[in-house]
Enzyme design. Structure first.
Site, mmCIF file in Angstrom:
data_model
loop_
_atom_site.group_PDB
_atom_site.id
_atom_site.type_symbol
_atom_site.label_atom_id
_atom_site.label_comp_id
_atom_site.label_asym_id
_atom_site.label_seq_id
_atom_site.Cartn_x
_atom_site.Cartn_y
_atom_site.Cartn_z
ATOM 1 N N LYS A 38 0.839 -1.204 0.000
ATOM 2 C CA LYS A 38 0.000 0.000 0.000
ATOM 3 C C LYS A 38 0.871 1.249 0.000
ATOM 4 O O LYS A 38 1.800 1.372 0.788
ATOM 5 C CB LYS A 38 -0.918 0.014 1.227
ATOM 6 C CG LYS A 38 -1.863 1.222 1.266
ATOM 7 C CD LYS A 38 -2.874 1.105 2.385
ATOM 8 C CE LYS A 38 -2.339 1.564 3.720
ATOM 9 N NZ LYS A 38 -2.261 3.064 3.795
ATOM 10 N N ASP A 68 -13.296 15.266 -3.181
ATOM 11 C CA ASP A 68 -13.390 16.587 -3.785
ATOM 12 C C ASP A 68 -14.679 16.660 -4.591
ATOM 13 O O ASP A 68 -15.514 15.745 -4.525
ATOM 14 C CB ASP A 68 -12.158 16.840 -4.670
ATOM 15 C CG ASP A 68 -11.712 18.296 -4.666
ATOM 16 O OD1 ASP A 68 -12.568 19.171 -4.923
ATOM 17 O OD2 ASP A 68 -10.533 18.569 -4.398
ATOM 18 N N ASP A 98 -3.552 4.363 -1.918
ATOM 19 C CA ASP A 98 -4.519 4.796 -0.910
ATOM 20 C C ASP A 98 -4.406 6.305 -0.688
ATOM 21 O O ASP A 98 -3.834 6.762 0.305
ATOM 22 C CB ASP A 98 -4.258 4.020 0.390
ATOM 23 C CG ASP A 98 -5.296 4.299 1.458
ATOM 24 O OD1 ASP A 98 -6.416 4.705 1.096
ATOM 25 O OD2 ASP A 98 -4.982 4.113 2.644
ATOM 26 N N THR A 116 -10.531 4.254 10.571
ATOM 27 C CA THR A 116 -10.517 3.356 11.729
ATOM 28 C C THR A 116 -10.057 4.049 13.007
ATOM 29 O O THR A 116 -10.180 3.483 14.091
ATOM 30 C CB THR A 116 -9.621 2.131 11.469
ATOM 31 O OG1 THR A 116 -8.327 2.571 11.041
ATOM 32 C CG2 THR A 116 -10.214 1.237 10.404
ATOM 33 N N ARG A 126 2.432 -1.927 11.102
ATOM 34 C CA ARG A 126 3.461 -1.950 12.133
ATOM 35 C C ARG A 126 3.690 -3.307 12.806
ATOM 36 O O ARG A 126 4.832 -3.603 13.174
ATOM 37 C CB ARG A 126 3.157 -0.854 13.168
ATOM 38 C CG ARG A 126 3.495 0.544 12.646
ATOM 39 C CD ARG A 126 2.931 1.640 13.524
ATOM 40 N NE ARG A 126 1.490 1.757 13.341
ATOM 41 C CZ ARG A 126 0.743 2.723 13.894
ATOM 42 N NH1 ARG A 126 1.314 3.623 14.681
ATOM 43 N NH2 ARG A 126 -0.549 2.784 13.664
#
Length: 241
Positions: free
Chosen positions: A33, A65, A60, A124, A216
């Protein structure tokens, strides 16, 4: 699709050199990503470098807009040969429909397969109390996410981004082939950090997630390759037929 192909690892690093070093350190990862920081820093050239290494790319950028601007951005992104890309569902139905059509047109002009355009339902990091108190939205997070995912489907999008905690409900109301990408996935043996609506990788897959975004717990581990393999093994052992 095997478990390792369903795990997307974010390139949350500031430069192309750091990103490629991470890719080389984790050859078993096939799907990466690329978010705002890295795209602004490294641009389309890094997407080309990833594709040259036979990697799948999730761009991503969460476009949000007016319809014409979103269409222009998605037409440009569609030419990159990426696999997934994101727009915000809060931009509305007209903007999402324009984004979808433009991504397809851009890909066709470049002679590449069109990306799957995903509607971001709710970040999230946002909990129900933030939705109510700060954003003044009366729906709880679960019902809000369902509403926005349905709006994405009605707009012609093929998938949505949701937390793993909402994946199960979305699966009950949306078609089986509607793609659900779930960030905020954390193994039981690691910290949830700044994510609020989390599940373990196995729980997210069992809930109906198509792809898991896990950063992570893998990239910050003492041994990233071992962490990735551990996640794959934990999931495979339980979901194997």
């Amino acid at each position: 699709m095997s478990v390792d192909q369903r795990i997307i690892v974010p390139l949350d690093v500031p430069s192309a050199s750091a990103a490629l070093a991470l890719v080389e350190a984790l050859p078993q990862v096939s799907f990466w990503k690329m978010g705002l920081e890295l795209f602004v820093s490294a641009g389309p050239a890094l997407i080309e470098a990833l594709r040259a290494r036979q990697k799948r790319v999730f761009l991503d950028l969460k476009f949000h807009d007016i319809p014409n601007t979103m269409a222009g951005a998605c037409a440009a992104a569609g030419r990159y040969g990426i696999d997934l890309m994101t727009v915000h569902t809060a931009a509305g139905k007209e903007a999402m429909a324009a984004a979808q059509a433009a991504a397809i047109a851009g890909a066709a002009a470049a002679g590449v397969d069109p990306p799957t355009v995903l509607g971001v339902t709710l970040l999230t990091s946002i909990a129900s109390n933030v939705l109510a108190e700060e954003l003044k939205i009366p729906l709880g997070s679960t019902n809000y996410v369902l509403q926005m995912a349905r709006l994405a489907q009605d707009s012609g999008l093929s998938g949505a981004v949701c937390s793993p905690q909402e994946a199960g409900q979305l699966r009950r109301f949306l078609p089986a082939d509607f793609v659900l990408v779930c960030p905020g996935v954390r193994p039981a043996w690691t910290s949830s950090q700044d994510q609020r609506r989390t599940l373990t990788p196995l729980q997210a897959l069992q809930a109906g997630a198509t792809y898991l975004v896990i950063g992570r717990p893998i990239t910050a581990a003492a041994n990233p390759a071992a962490a990735f393999e551990r996640i794959c093994e934990e999931c495979s052992a339980a979901i194997a037929p």
